[in-house]
Scaffold this motif. Structure first.
Motif, PDB file in Angstrom:
ATOM      1  N   SER A 104     -17.811  -5.059  28.051  1.00  0.00           N
ATOM      2  CA  SER A 104     -19.412  -5.183  28.328  1.00  0.00           C
ATOM      3  C   SER A 104     -20.250  -5.330  26.893  1.00  0.00           C
ATOM      4  N   MET A 105     -21.147  -6.405  26.962  1.00  0.00           N
ATOM      5  CA  MET A 105     -21.802  -6.597  25.878  1.00  0.00           C
ATOM      6  C   MET A 105     -22.879  -5.364  25.906  1.00  0.00           C
ATOM      7  N   THR A 106     -23.224  -4.635  26.769  1.00  0.00           N
ATOM      8  CA  THR A 106     -24.412  -3.530  26.847  1.00  0.00           C
ATOM      9  C   THR A 106     -23.962  -2.532  25.647  1.00  0.00           C
ATOM     10  N   GLU A 107     -22.680  -2.213  25.717  1.00  0.00           N
ATOM     11  CA  GLU A 107     -22.261  -1.206  24.865  1.00  0.00           C
ATOM     12  C   GLU A 107     -22.683  -1.327  23.377  1.00  0.00           C
ATOM     13  N   GLY A 108     -22.952  -2.523  22.943  1.00  0.00           N
ATOM     14  CA  GLY A 108     -23.248  -2.860  21.721  1.00  0.00           C
ATOM     15  C   GLY A 108     -24.725  -2.908  21.619  1.00  0.00           C
ATOM     16  N   MET A 109     -25.336  -2.910  22.598  1.00  0.00           N
ATOM     17  CA  MET A 109     -27.140  -2.962  22.592  1.00  0.00           C
ATOM     18  C   MET A 109     -27.633  -1.564  22.732  1.00  0.00           C
ATOM     19  N   VAL A 110     -27.181  -0.565  23.294  1.00  0.00           N
ATOM     20  CA  VAL A 110     -27.683   0.470  23.447  1.00  0.00           C
ATOM     21  C   VAL A 110     -27.827   1.343  22.043  1.00  0.00           C
TER      22      VAL A 110
END
Length: 167
Positions: free
Chosen positions: A8-14
């Motif tokens: 997931s790209m989300t892990e790099g955004m949090v």
């Protein structure tokens, strides 16, 4: 056939000081715990000012449309806020795989053990929901919902703030 979730790209955004809770949505108990967490956190935890669809081929679609998650025994609906008779997406329970909730870790929390920890609504950053659309489990989508995040794309910057009931 063993299912392997895509990244997931989300892990790099949090933010760097982020923890997460993962729920196995394929198991009845995991889905009940998932639904219960949102029930406990209240309706505001189901409201978002933006979301993204992440595809296995690396493609993604980002939207700044406000949405609300509705959890039912038979699946999940993604709809306009406070609308009950129309929806954008329906994910049947048979397609749900994993639910992951990202949240700010409190400074006083022992980072080695989050067992039993329940984040507060204000700590939530994002949610990912893995879904498989095909029997062979190859056609995957991650539905990502953002409480607060910045997303830089080639064409623009998205800045998502928390949904406020007064907006």
């Amino acid at each position: 056939m063993n299912w392997i979730p895509m990244l997931s790209m989300t892990e790099g955004m949090v933010t760097p000081n982020t923890g997460f809770m993962e729920f196995n949505l394929q198991m009845p108990m995991g889905y009940r715990e998932w639904r219960g967490m949102f029930t406990e956190l209240g309706v505001e935890s189901t409201l978002f000012n933006g979301y993204a669809l992440q595809y296995k081929d690396g493609g993604k679609k980002i939207s700044d449309t406000a949405v609300q998650l509705h959890f039912f025994e038979h699946g999940l609906y993604i709809a306009p806020p406070f609308v009950t008779e129309e929806y954008y997406f329906h994910i049947p329970i048979r397609e749900l795989k994993i639910g992951k909730v990202y949240f700010d870790l409190p400074k006083e929390q022992n980072l080695l053990s989050l067992e039993g920890y329940k984040p507060k609504r204000e700590q939530l950053q994002a949610i990912d929901i893995w879904s498989c659309l095909s029997e062979d489990m190859e056609e995957q989508i991650i539905y990502s919902f953002f409480y607060e995040v910045h997303i830089q794309t080639d064409s623009r910057i998205y800045h998502f703030e928390r949904f406020r009931l007064q907006q």
